[in-house]
Design a protein around this motif. Structure first.
Motif, PDB file in Angstrom:
ATOM      1  N   PHE A  77      -3.064  13.458  -2.457  1.00 36.45           N
ATOM      2  CA  PHE A  77      -2.432  12.398  -3.419  1.00 36.45           C
ATOM      3  C   PHE A  77      -3.580  11.410  -4.060  1.00 36.45           C
ATOM      4  O   PHE A  77      -3.375  10.648  -4.615  1.00 36.45           O
ATOM      5  CB  PHE A  77      -1.458  11.315  -2.415  1.00 36.45           C
ATOM      6  CG  PHE A  77      -0.386  12.507  -1.939  1.00 36.45           C
ATOM      7  CD1 PHE A  77       0.749  12.907  -2.918  1.00 36.45           C
ATOM      8  CD2 PHE A  77      -0.332  12.531  -0.571  1.00 36.45           C
ATOM      9  CE1 PHE A  77       1.560  13.580  -2.195  1.00 36.45           C
ATOM     10  CE2 PHE A  77       0.664  13.559  -0.097  1.00 36.45           C
ATOM     11  CZ  PHE A  77       1.629  13.936  -0.801  1.00 36.45           C
ATOM     12  N   ASN A  78      -4.797  12.087  -3.894  1.00 34.50           N
ATOM     13  CA  ASN A  78      -5.734  11.183  -4.614  1.00 34.50           C
ATOM     14  C   ASN A  78      -5.366  10.840  -6.059  1.00 34.50           C
ATOM     15  O   ASN A  78      -5.065  11.597  -6.804  1.00 34.50           O
ATOM     16  CB  ASN A  78      -7.063  12.214  -4.657  1.00 34.50           C
ATOM     17  CG  ASN A  78      -8.457  11.417  -5.036  1.00 34.50           C
ATOM     18  OD1 ASN A  78      -8.303  10.564  -5.757  1.00 34.50           O
ATOM     19  ND2 ASN A  78      -9.463  11.984  -4.316  1.00 34.50           N
ATOM     20  N   SER A  79      -5.811   9.509  -6.285  1.00 35.74           N
ATOM     21  CA  SER A  79      -5.408   9.000  -7.664  1.00 35.74           C
ATOM     22  C   SER A  79      -3.973   8.878  -8.090  1.00 35.74           C
ATOM     23  O   SER A  79      -3.705   9.062  -9.177  1.00 35.74           O
ATOM     24  CB  SER A  79      -6.365   9.647  -8.777  1.00 35.74           C
ATOM     25  OG  SER A  79      -7.665   9.468  -8.272  1.00 35.74           O
ATOM     26  N   CYS A  80      -3.045   8.910  -7.081  1.00 33.73           N
ATOM     27  CA  CYS A  80      -1.584   8.677  -7.572  1.00 33.73           C
ATOM     28  C   CYS A  80      -1.422   7.439  -7.452  1.00 33.73           C
ATOM     29  O   CYS A  80      -0.831   6.737  -6.277  1.00 33.73           O
ATOM     30  CB  CYS A  80      -0.694   9.575  -6.397  1.00 33.73           C
ATOM     31  SG  CYS A  80      -0.893  11.218  -6.633  1.00 33.73           S
ATOM     32  N   SER A  81      -1.781   6.568  -8.370  1.00 37.40           N
ATOM     33  CA  SER A  81      -2.055   5.304  -8.381  1.00 37.40           C
ATOM     34  C   SER A  81      -0.470   4.400  -8.178  1.00 37.40           C
ATOM     35  O   SER A  81      -0.515   3.276  -8.032  1.00 37.40           O
ATOM     36  CB  SER A  81      -2.678   4.797  -9.580  1.00 37.40           C
ATOM     37  OG  SER A  81      -1.969   5.135 -10.914  1.00 37.40           O
ATOM     38  N   SER A  82       0.690   5.149  -8.314  1.00 37.38           N
ATOM     39  CA  SER A  82       1.910   4.599  -8.298  1.00 37.38           C
ATOM     40  C   SER A  82       2.658   4.844  -7.091  1.00 37.38           C
ATOM     41  O   SER A  82       3.461   4.204  -6.526  1.00 37.38           O
ATOM     42  CB  SER A  82       2.861   4.863  -9.252  1.00 37.38           C
ATOM     43  OG  SER A  82       2.312   4.594 -10.608  1.00 37.38           O
ATOM     44  N   LEU A  83       1.987   5.572  -6.252  1.00 35.40           N
ATOM     45  CA  LEU A  83       2.362   5.985  -4.930  1.00 35.40           C
ATOM     46  C   LEU A  83       2.333   4.959  -4.046  1.00 35.40           C
ATOM     47  O   LEU A  83       1.329   4.798  -3.416  1.00 35.40           O
ATOM     48  CB  LEU A  83       1.829   7.431  -4.431  1.00 35.40           C
ATOM     49  CG  LEU A  83       2.548   8.093  -3.176  1.00 35.40           C
ATOM     50  CD1 LEU A  83       4.174   8.406  -3.425  1.00 35.40           C
ATOM     51  CD2 LEU A  83       1.814   9.427  -3.093  1.00 35.40           C
ATOM     52  N   ALA A  84       3.355   4.441  -3.369  1.00 35.66           N
ATOM     53  CA  ALA A  84       3.371   3.320  -2.429  1.00 35.66           C
ATOM     54  C   ALA A  84       4.102   3.707  -1.162  1.00 35.66           C
ATOM     55  O   ALA A  84       3.730   3.297  -0.094  1.00 35.66           O
ATOM     56  CB  ALA A  84       3.690   2.086  -2.910  1.00 35.66           C
ATOM     57  N   GLN A  85       5.249   4.636  -1.236  1.00 34.62           N
ATOM     58  CA  GLN A  85       6.087   4.937  -0.258  1.00 34.62           C
ATOM     59  C   GLN A  85       5.778   6.304   0.540  1.00 34.62           C
ATOM     60  O   GLN A  85       6.180   7.149  -0.009  1.00 34.62           O
ATOM     61  CB  GLN A  85       7.446   4.894  -0.888  1.00 34.62           C
ATOM     62  CG  GLN A  85       8.229   3.631  -1.504  1.00 34.62           C
ATOM     63  CD  GLN A  85       8.072   2.615  -0.462  1.00 34.62           C
ATOM     64  OE1 GLN A  85       8.619   2.543   0.685  1.00 34.62           O
ATOM     65  NE2 GLN A  85       7.676   1.177  -0.954  1.00 34.62           N
ATOM     66  N   ILE A  86       5.103   5.901   1.450  1.00 33.65           N
ATOM     67  CA  ILE A  86       4.230   6.984   2.179  1.00 33.65           C
ATOM     68  C   ILE A  86       4.683   6.765   3.793  1.00 33.65           C
ATOM     69  O   ILE A  86       4.379   5.698   4.177  1.00 33.65           O
ATOM     70  CB  ILE A  86       2.951   7.253   1.906  1.00 33.65           C
ATOM     71  CG1 ILE A  86       2.863   7.612   0.648  1.00 33.65           C
ATOM     72  CG2 ILE A  86       2.414   8.426   3.038  1.00 33.65           C
ATOM     73  CD1 ILE A  86       1.233   7.827   0.148  1.00 33.65           C
ATOM     74  N   ASN A  87       5.590   7.696   4.199  1.00 32.03           N
ATOM     75  CA  ASN A  87       5.934   7.794   5.579  1.00 32.03           C
ATOM     76  C   ASN A  87       4.832   8.722   6.367  1.00 32.03           C
ATOM     77  O   ASN A  87       4.885   9.635   6.367  1.00 32.03           O
ATOM     78  CB  ASN A  87       7.296   8.016   6.103  1.00 32.03           C
ATOM     79  CG  ASN A  87       7.328   7.895   7.360  1.00 32.03           C
ATOM     80  OD1 ASN A  87       6.765   7.531   8.262  1.00 32.03           O
ATOM     81  ND2 ASN A  87       8.605   8.641   7.931  1.00 32.03           N
ATOM     82  N   LEU A  88       3.834   8.001   7.232  1.00 29.55           N
ATOM     83  CA  LEU A  88       2.951   8.608   8.142  1.00 29.55           C
ATOM     84  C   LEU A  88       3.411   8.999   9.588  1.00 29.55           C
ATOM     85  O   LEU A  88       2.492   9.636  10.195  1.00 29.55           O
ATOM     86  CB  LEU A  88       1.487   8.108   7.829  1.00 29.55           C
ATOM     87  CG  LEU A  88       0.929   7.605   6.621  1.00 29.55           C
ATOM     88  CD1 LEU A  88      -0.329   6.713   6.621  1.00 29.55           C
ATOM     89  CD2 LEU A  88       0.671   9.080   5.869  1.00 29.55           C
ATOM     90  N   SER A  89       4.464   8.478   9.912  1.00 36.73           N
ATOM     91  CA  SER A  89       5.055   8.449  11.358  1.00 36.73           C
ATOM     92  C   SER A  89       4.834   9.917  11.808  1.00 36.73           C
ATOM     93  O   SER A  89       4.465   9.972  13.050  1.00 36.73           O
ATOM     94  CB  SER A  89       6.074   7.698  11.586  1.00 36.73           C
ATOM     95  OG  SER A  89       7.284   8.245  10.938  1.00 36.73           O
ATOM     96  N   ASP A  90       5.450  10.902  11.144  1.00 34.31           N
ATOM     97  CA  ASP A  90       5.563  12.281  11.696  1.00 34.31           C
ATOM     98  C   ASP A  90       4.631  13.286  10.897  1.00 34.31           C
ATOM     99  O   ASP A  90       4.703  14.600  11.350  1.00 34.31           O
ATOM    100  CB  ASP A  90       6.763  12.735  11.566  1.00 34.31           C
ATOM    101  CG  ASP A  90       7.370  13.160   9.995  1.00 34.31           C
ATOM    102  OD1 ASP A  90       6.746  12.799   9.145  1.00 34.31           O
ATOM    103  OD2 ASP A  90       8.595  13.664   9.913  1.00 34.31           O
ATOM    104  N   LEU A  91       3.565  12.897  10.334  1.00 37.76           N
ATOM    105  CA  LEU A  91       2.599  13.716   9.588  1.00 37.76           C
ATOM    106  C   LEU A  91       1.868  14.702  10.794  1.00 37.76           C
ATOM    107  O   LEU A  91       1.775  15.794  10.535  1.00 37.76           O
ATOM    108  CB  LEU A  91       1.718  12.941   8.934  1.00 37.76           C
ATOM    109  CG  LEU A  91       0.459  13.749   8.087  1.00 37.76           C
ATOM    110  CD1 LEU A  91       0.981  14.752   7.176  1.00 37.76           C
ATOM    111  CD2 LEU A  91      -0.502  12.902   7.342  1.00 37.76           C
ATOM    112  N   LEU A  92       1.383  14.161  11.917  1.00 35.02           N
ATOM    113  CA  LEU A  92       0.638  14.888  12.608  1.00 35.02           C
ATOM    114  C   LEU A  92       1.478  15.761  13.569  1.00 35.02           C
ATOM    115  O   LEU A  92       1.120  16.849  13.993  1.00 35.02           O
ATOM    116  CB  LEU A  92      -0.199  13.826  13.486  1.00 35.02           C
ATOM    117  CG  LEU A  92      -1.383  13.416  12.654  1.00 35.02           C
ATOM    118  CD1 LEU A  92      -2.234  12.410  13.618  1.00 35.02           C
ATOM    119  CD2 LEU A  92      -2.173  14.188  11.737  1.00 35.02           C
ATOM    120  N   THR A  93       2.775  15.328  13.822  1.00 39.58           N
ATOM    121  CA  THR A  93       3.719  16.291  14.670  1.00 39.58           C
ATOM    122  C   THR A  93       4.315  17.396  13.606  1.00 39.58           C
ATOM    123  O   THR A  93       4.586  18.538  14.051  1.00 39.58           O
ATOM    124  CB  THR A  93       4.697  15.521  15.179  1.00 39.58           C
ATOM    125  OG1 THR A  93       5.271  14.721  14.366  1.00 39.58           O
ATOM    126  CG2 THR A  93       4.067  14.466  16.242  1.00 39.58           C
TER     127      THR A  93
END
Length: 162
Positions: A77-93
């Protein structure tokens, strides 16, 4: 270069055999919406630079389920300058094979201190990410970086990845 693609069909379901999604939507500056689930991308091992410079992208699926074989999400998502709503809670699982997240969030609008803090802790507990690439997820160029003293997180918020 700018591409005028605004929407992706509602599902990835017809991409079940896809293994490499690198640069799939790079420079799609008009891209606003993607499917609300990663389901259908279960065989993808690389999303490196998949959405680089998709500057109009405002949201992504709130769960990472469907990325079972993902290993390389560098610059996703490099340089996705409007992207704010990202849920990282389950990324690694949900993406248990993930080994590269370098520059994954560089230039986004992530602003959730608690979520990023929990993500950093999860990466530190991950034997591979802790030593290889989690530190370079590049939160330094995001609003959330303002909440973290660089001295306390020297590898997470500095400009150049280690």
């Amino acid at each position: 270069m700018s591409l005028s693609l605004k929407y992706i069909p509602a599902s990835w379901e017809h991409l079940g055999n896809l293994k490499d999604a690198r640069q799939m939507f790079i420079f799609c500056n008009s891209l606003v919406d993607i499917p609300n689930s990663w389901q259908g991308l279960n065989n993808v091992s690389s999303t490196n630079s998949m959405f680089v410079s998709a500057q109009s992208l405002t949201g992504i699926p709130q769960s990472w389920a469907g990325l079972d074989n993902l290993e390389d999400a560098g610059s996703m998502f490099n340089s996705c300058s409007s992207l704010a709503q990202i849920n990282l809670s389950d990324l690694l699982t949900k993406a248990p094979k993930l080994k590269n997240i370098a520059c994954m969030f560089l230039g986004t609008k992530i602003d959730d201190k608690n979520m990023v803090s929990a993500f950093i802790d999860a990466c530190r507990a991950n034997s591979y990410l802790r030593e290889v690439s989690a530190h370079s997820a590049c939160f330094y160029n995001t609003p959330v970086a303002n909440y973290f003293p660089i001295a306390d997180y020297p590898d997470w918020f500095k400009e150049e990845p280690v």
